[in-house]
Design an enzyme around this catalytic site. Structure first.
Site, PDB file in Angstrom:
ATOM      1  N   GLU A 183       0.840  -1.195   0.000  1.00 60.47           N
ATOM      2  CA  GLU A 183       0.000   0.000   0.000  1.00 60.47           C
ATOM      3  C   GLU A 183       0.881   1.254   0.000  1.00 60.47           C
ATOM      4  O   GLU A 183       0.920   2.017   0.961  1.00 60.47           O
ATOM      5  CB  GLU A 183      -0.982  -0.056   1.174  1.00 60.47           C
ATOM      6  CG  GLU A 183      -2.006  -1.167   0.928  1.00 60.47           C
ATOM      7  CD  GLU A 183      -2.970  -1.423   2.072  1.00 60.47           C
ATOM      8  OE1 GLU A 183      -4.082  -1.907   1.789  1.00 60.47           O
ATOM      9  OE2 GLU A 183      -2.622  -1.171   3.229  1.00 60.47           O
ATOM     10  N   HIS A 408     -17.253 -10.654   6.005  1.00 61.33           N
ATOM     11  CA  HIS A 408     -15.956 -10.013   6.203  1.00 61.33           C
ATOM     12  C   HIS A 408     -15.216 -10.696   7.343  1.00 61.33           C
ATOM     13  O   HIS A 408     -15.745 -10.823   8.443  1.00 61.33           O
ATOM     14  CB  HIS A 408     -16.147  -8.525   6.535  1.00 61.33           C
ATOM     15  CG  HIS A 408     -14.842  -7.792   6.676  1.00 61.33           C
ATOM     16  ND1 HIS A 408     -14.549  -6.972   7.727  1.00 61.33           N
ATOM     17  CD2 HIS A 408     -13.744  -7.787   5.879  1.00 61.33           C
ATOM     18  CE1 HIS A 408     -13.323  -6.473   7.564  1.00 61.33           C
ATOM     19  NE2 HIS A 408     -12.817  -6.949   6.462  1.00 61.33           N
ATOM     20  N   HIS A 409     -14.017 -11.174   7.042  1.00 61.97           N
ATOM     21  CA  HIS A 409     -13.143 -11.746   8.066  1.00 61.97           C
ATOM     22  C   HIS A 409     -11.895 -10.895   8.176  1.00 61.97           C
ATOM     23  O   HIS A 409     -10.911 -11.130   7.459  1.00 61.97           O
ATOM     24  CB  HIS A 409     -12.719 -13.174   7.702  1.00 61.97           C
ATOM     25  CG  HIS A 409     -13.829 -14.171   7.822  1.00 61.97           C
ATOM     26  ND1 HIS A 409     -13.739 -15.435   7.279  1.00 61.97           N
ATOM     27  CD2 HIS A 409     -15.051 -14.108   8.417  1.00 61.97           C
ATOM     28  CE1 HIS A 409     -14.857 -16.106   7.550  1.00 61.97           C
ATOM     29  NE2 HIS A 409     -15.671 -15.322   8.231  1.00 61.97           N
ATOM     30  N   GLU A 410     -11.919  -9.891   9.030  1.00 59.78           N
ATOM     31  CA  GLU A 410     -10.667  -9.206   9.355  1.00 59.78           C
ATOM     32  C   GLU A 410      -9.947 -10.128  10.335  1.00 59.78           C
ATOM     33  O   GLU A 410     -10.441 -10.362  11.441  1.00 59.78           O
ATOM     34  CB  GLU A 410     -10.950  -7.832   9.971  1.00 59.78           C
ATOM     35  CG  GLU A 410      -9.720  -7.127  10.516  1.00 59.78           C
ATOM     36  CD  GLU A 410      -8.576  -7.041   9.508  1.00 59.78           C
ATOM     37  OE1 GLU A 410      -8.729  -6.321   8.508  1.00 59.78           O
ATOM     38  OE2 GLU A 410      -7.535  -7.697   9.719  1.00 59.78           O
ATOM     39  N   HIS A 478      -7.742  -8.983   1.175  1.00 56.34           N
ATOM     40  CA  HIS A 478      -7.067  -7.685   1.329  1.00 56.34           C
ATOM     41  C   HIS A 478      -5.789  -7.882   2.142  1.00 56.34           C
ATOM     42  O   HIS A 478      -5.722  -8.747   3.015  1.00 56.34           O
ATOM     43  CB  HIS A 478      -7.991  -6.688   2.032  1.00 56.34           C
ATOM     44  CG  HIS A 478      -8.921  -6.012   1.079  1.00 56.34           C
ATOM     45  ND1 HIS A 478      -9.115  -4.660   1.054  1.00 56.34           N
ATOM     46  CD2 HIS A 478      -9.690  -6.511   0.084  1.00 56.34           C
ATOM     47  CE1 HIS A 478      -9.979  -4.348   0.105  1.00 56.34           C
ATOM     48  NE2 HIS A 478     -10.350  -5.458  -0.500  1.00 56.34           N
ATOM     49  N   GLU A 479      -4.794  -7.033   1.858  1.00 55.48           N
ATOM     50  CA  GLU A 479      -3.475  -7.088   2.516  1.00 55.48           C
ATOM     51  C   GLU A 479      -2.783  -8.440   2.315  1.00 55.48           C
ATOM     52  O   GLU A 479      -1.812  -8.745   2.981  1.00 55.48           O
ATOM     53  CB  GLU A 479      -3.556  -6.767   4.023  1.00 55.48           C
ATOM     54  CG  GLU A 479      -3.946  -5.353   4.353  1.00 55.48           C
ATOM     55  CD  GLU A 479      -5.456  -5.164   4.424  1.00 55.48           C
ATOM     56  OE1 GLU A 479      -5.918  -4.123   3.964  1.00 55.48           O
ATOM     57  OE2 GLU A 479      -6.175  -6.037   4.916  1.00 55.48           O
ATOM     58  N   GLU A 497      -6.738  -7.195  -2.864  1.00 54.66           N
ATOM     59  CA  GLU A 497      -6.396  -5.775  -2.830  1.00 54.66           C
ATOM     60  C   GLU A 497      -4.915  -5.705  -3.229  1.00 54.66           C
ATOM     61  O   GLU A 497      -4.599  -5.526  -4.387  1.00 54.66           O
ATOM     62  CB  GLU A 497      -6.654  -5.218  -1.430  1.00 54.66           C
ATOM     63  CG  GLU A 497      -6.437  -3.738  -1.312  1.00 54.66           C
ATOM     64  CD  GLU A 497      -6.445  -3.306   0.140  1.00 54.66           C
ATOM     65  OE1 GLU A 497      -5.883  -4.009   0.993  1.00 54.66           O
ATOM     66  OE2 GLU A 497      -6.997  -2.232   0.408  1.00 54.66           O
ATOM     67  N   GLU A 503      -9.576   3.240  -1.049  1.00 52.34           N
ATOM     68  CA  GLU A 503      -9.755   3.531   0.377  1.00 52.34           C
ATOM     69  C   GLU A 503      -8.668   4.470   0.900  1.00 52.34           C
ATOM     70  O   GLU A 503      -8.812   5.036   1.978  1.00 52.34           O
ATOM     71  CB  GLU A 503      -9.814   2.236   1.187  1.00 52.34           C
ATOM     72  CG  GLU A 503      -8.538   1.434   1.201  1.00 52.34           C
ATOM     73  CD  GLU A 503      -8.743   0.054   1.845  1.00 52.34           C
ATOM     74  OE1 GLU A 503      -9.725  -0.620   1.497  1.00 52.34           O
ATOM     75  OE2 GLU A 503      -7.926  -0.320   2.685  1.00 52.34           O
TER      76      GLU A 503
HETATM   77  C1  NOJ Z   1      -8.215  -2.870   5.369  1.00 53.89           C
HETATM   78  C2  NOJ Z   1      -9.068  -3.180   4.201  1.00 53.89           C
HETATM   79  O1  NOJ Z   1      -8.370  -2.944   3.010  1.00 53.89           O
HETATM   80  C3  NOJ Z   1     -10.318  -2.361   4.323  1.00 53.89           C
HETATM   81  O2  NOJ Z   1     -11.091  -2.472   3.150  1.00 53.89           O
HETATM   82  C4  NOJ Z   1     -11.064  -2.808   5.554  1.00 53.89           C
HETATM   83  O3  NOJ Z   1     -12.224  -2.052   5.704  1.00 53.89           O
HETATM   84  C5  NOJ Z   1     -10.181  -2.609   6.775  1.00 53.89           C
HETATM   85  N1  NOJ Z   1      -8.925  -3.231   6.582  1.00 53.89           N
HETATM   86  C6  NOJ Z   1     -10.782  -3.169   8.029  1.00 53.89           C
HETATM   87  O4  NOJ Z   1     -10.621  -4.538   8.069  1.00 53.89           O
HETATM   88 CA    CA Z   2      -6.084  -2.324   2.759  1.00 52.75          CA
END
Ligand code: NOJ
Ligand code: CA
Length: 701
Positions: A183, A408-410, A478-479, A497, A503
């Protein structure tokens, strides 16, 4: 007798004699040679001119402890096993391949895979290593293979020595090399300027580890003074650490740098195994970079028997309001909770009314109030909804309106925890009817000391993909690590991503999206989350001074210039309601393509792409520019001759401006656009104006 003869024959193979390999069209020639001390080298030429100067191949491995001494039991006591010199050529095999295959989704429905192959078996101290080269019309792929054999089973990589020696101080579009994030902004400079400019491209993030002052990531796009486009990347990154490139800015060579694990090693291998493909694309026209399928072709074909459940997804999300700080991910704080059931229903209604497929809801679960910035093992369990998120009722409501909720799985980057919970998490998703998950890896990886792009994590991302496939779940990571064409093998990887997306708002530079198709998108589609209509962030959060530097039409164009089977309309419903005429393009645009035609392109400057939708046959065209305004002439000669079409053109108004907006001036000039309808044929040439950081979008029926 026969055996002795054979052995003698093999021994006599001309060590030092060059092996050459030509591309099917004869423009590219690869030369492999063992130098006097038995070091393998390769070089690449295009029409007789040097592209890759003779460059080293090989490894340093950790040696086997020969005696049981205390030193040998301490890591430092192990010898370095030289796997880059002292080789002899044991065998050489050649072949040709030409097949056409159909991806499950993508930029075109049929892809030709045509190359000439050279496999050189090298032998040293009774151990074999094969270097396999595939030369396509648009570039080279090569990898190391370690066959099953006595004398080599488990081994540890200290260093991969692969070099890419460039023939000059090329222009380059590069991303700082980092073991944990992509990023960052792209640098645009000569190779000799990377060192000076690199600090200015960095962006603060939750997990970063810059590799070296001149380290850059792949896919790295370069252009020679002679007008050749050279791109270095890797394909099929499986069970191996990600490669970064370390630039020697005096002789313009790159050396591979593998992401280390927590103990400092650069990979743990077990024969039979192979490295990912190292790729060098070479073409004489920027548009051919975008048309290249080199990376996909070097990946294995689809590993899933049933792909009927994989489908393109156009989605909205309870998301932008949290990203911009309008509402909260966490339940129970001072700020309103974005995932509150009534708010989610509002998005479901809007998405359903406008023909979307899905609604992503972030912050739906418990854990958010106890996470960010802390390195904590157990934060989320991925199954406990926040008290105000009615998981059953909302899914039923969504389904009754033709919408699926997107999970969504953060993971909070606690990968050990995610793997503990993942079976229950996927089971719960299926129970409620979710078929897609957005995963996220914000923060430093747990287990401590591992990096986002190390072998451990590469294996994790791929394990999640396979497990998701067993549950018929599509994944958008993502990440996660930058993609390397794995979506060919696991087409349930519908998005990633792995680069700076919308974002990042004001931090996204105007030229960013004119570089992504040359670099990041070479490995697979991006969940860039375009479609932002309100550029002034102070309208969402009074304390914000951020402005997005893009016109509204440029946001529309991204749905075409950045192909993806998963596309989000990132902004809030209320912002779309103000521009329903422009929103029509997002509603209409297709996600899966029969054909793509790259009309105009130059990295860092502009990209104009036309694509024909799979099924309907409709065409969509998108054009984006950097900070410079441009006049473009778009020839519609890709249309069927003799047929009459109606084109709906969304273009920047003459006084539109995507660059000059500030908090003080406001962003009104970003959203000046015109929509016109016009009868067109294959003979039509459209003259189109693009504002600074502007663009255009066209739908053709
Ligand atoms: C980073 C992600 O790229 C974003 O889209 C997400 O909302 C946040 N993390 C929270 O998990
Ligand atoms: Ca991100």
């Amino acid at each position: 007798m026969l055996l002795t003869l054979l052995t003698t024959l093999l021994m006599c193979l001309p060590v030092g004699e060059a092996q050459t390999l030509s591309s099917p069209d004869g423009n590219l020639e690869m030369t492999f040679v063992l130098s006097e001390d038995g070091s393998p080298n390769y070089a690449l030429q295009y029409k007789g001119g040097n592209v890759v100067m003779p460059s080293v191949l090989g490894y340093k491995f950790r040696g086997r402890a020969s005696a049981k001494t205390p030193e040998n039991y301490m890591r430092v006591g192990y010898d370095t096993l030289d796997f880059h010199s002292g080789f002899r050529v044991k065998d050489v095999q050649r072949s040709t391949f030409d097949q056409t295959w159909s991806p499950v989704w993508g930029e075109e429905s049929r892809i030709r895979n045509n190359y000439n192959e050279l496999a050189v078996t090298l032998e040293k101290d009774g151990i074999d290593m094969i270097v396999r080269f595939r030369l396509f019309d648009d570039g080279l792929g090569f990898r190391y293979e370690f066959p099953q054999q006595k004398g080599l089973r488990y081994f540890t990589v200290l260093d991969e020595l692969t070099e890419f020696r460039m023939a000059g101080d090329h222009m380059a579009w590069w991303l700082a090399g980092d073991y944990d994030t992509q990023e960052y902004n792209y640098g645009e400079s000569r190779l000799s300027q990377v060192r000076d400019l690199l600090p200015g491209t960095l962006i603060d993030g939750a997990s970063q580890h810059v590799v070296a002052p001149t380290a850059v990531q792949t896919s790295l796009q370069m252009k020679t003074d002679g007008g050749l486009y050279v791109n270095i990347h890797e394909a099929a990154l499986i069970d191996y650490p990600t490669m970064t490139l370390i630039l020697d800015d005096e002789d313009f060579s790159f050396k591979a740098d593998l992401t280390p694990d927590a103990t400092g090693y650069r990979g743990r291998l077990c024969a039979p195994c192979s490295s990912p493909w190292r790729t060098v694309m070479v073409v004489d026209d920027a548009r051919k970079v975008l048309a290249s399928r080199l990376i996909l072709n070097l990946n294995e074909s689809c590993a899933l028997d049933d792909v009927s459940w994989i489908r393109p997804v156009k989605y909205m999300g309870v998301w932008w309001e949290m990203i911009t700080g309008m509402s909260a991910y966490a339940y129970g704080g001072a700020k309103a909770h974005g995932a509150e059931s009534g708010n989610v229903r509002r998005y479901i209604d809007f998405a359903s009314e406008h023909g979307f497929d899905a609604v992503l809801v972030e912050g739906w679960n418990e854990g958010w109030s106890d996470w960010f910035g802390k390195q904590k093992d157990e934060v989320f369990d991925f199954v406990t909804p926040a008290p105000d998120f009615d998981i059953e009722g909302l899914n039923e409501y969504a389904h009754s309106k033709g919408i699926r909720l997107m999970m969504h799985h953060e993971t909070s980057s606690s990968v050990v925890n995610y793997e503990r919970c993942i079976d229950d998490a996927f089971d719960m998703m299926k129970r409620y009817g979710y078929d897609a998950v957005k995963t996220g890896y914000v923060g430093n990886i747990i287990p401590y000391g591992e990096h986002h792009y190390g072998q451990f994590m590469v294996n994790h991302y791929n394990r999640v993909l396979r497990k998701a496939a067993e549950h018929k779940i599509m994944v958008n990571g993502h990440e996660a690590v930058r993609p390397t064409g794995i979506c060919r093998t696991y087409p349930n990887l519908v998005g990633n991503e792995s680069a700076l997306g919308m974002e990042f708002r004001s931090q996204v530079l105007p030229h960013h999206v004119t570089i992504l198709p040359f670099t990041r998108l070479q490995g697979g589609p991006m969940d860039f989350t375009p479609g932002i209509f309100e550029m002034d962030m102070s309208k969402l959060r009074a304390s914000s001074r951020q402005q997005i530097h893009s016109t509204l039409c440029k946001q529309l164009a991204l749905y075409v210039t950045q192909a993806s089977p998963l596309q989000m309309a990132g902004d809030l419903p209320e912002h779309y309601l103000r521009h329903m005429d422009a929103f029509q393009f997002i509603k209409d645009v297709a996600l899966d393509w029969e054909r793509s035609v790259y009309l105009e392109a130059e990295p860092g400057d502009y990209v104009v792409t036309a694509r024909q939708a799979k099924g309907s046959g409709e065409w969509f065209v998108g054009g984006v520019t950097d900070e410079n305004a441009r006049e473009m002439t778009v020839s519609l000669d890709f249309l069927e001759p003799g047929k009459k079409y109606v084109a709906r053109i969304y273009r920047d108004a003459p006084d539109a401006d995507g660059v000059s907006n500030t908090y003080e001036t406001g962003s009104e000039a970003c959203s000046r656009y015109e929509i016109i309808e016009k009868k067109v044929t294959s003979k039509t040439k459209l003259k189109l104006h693009m504002a600074p950081s502007g663009g255009f979008a066209i739908s053709i029926k």
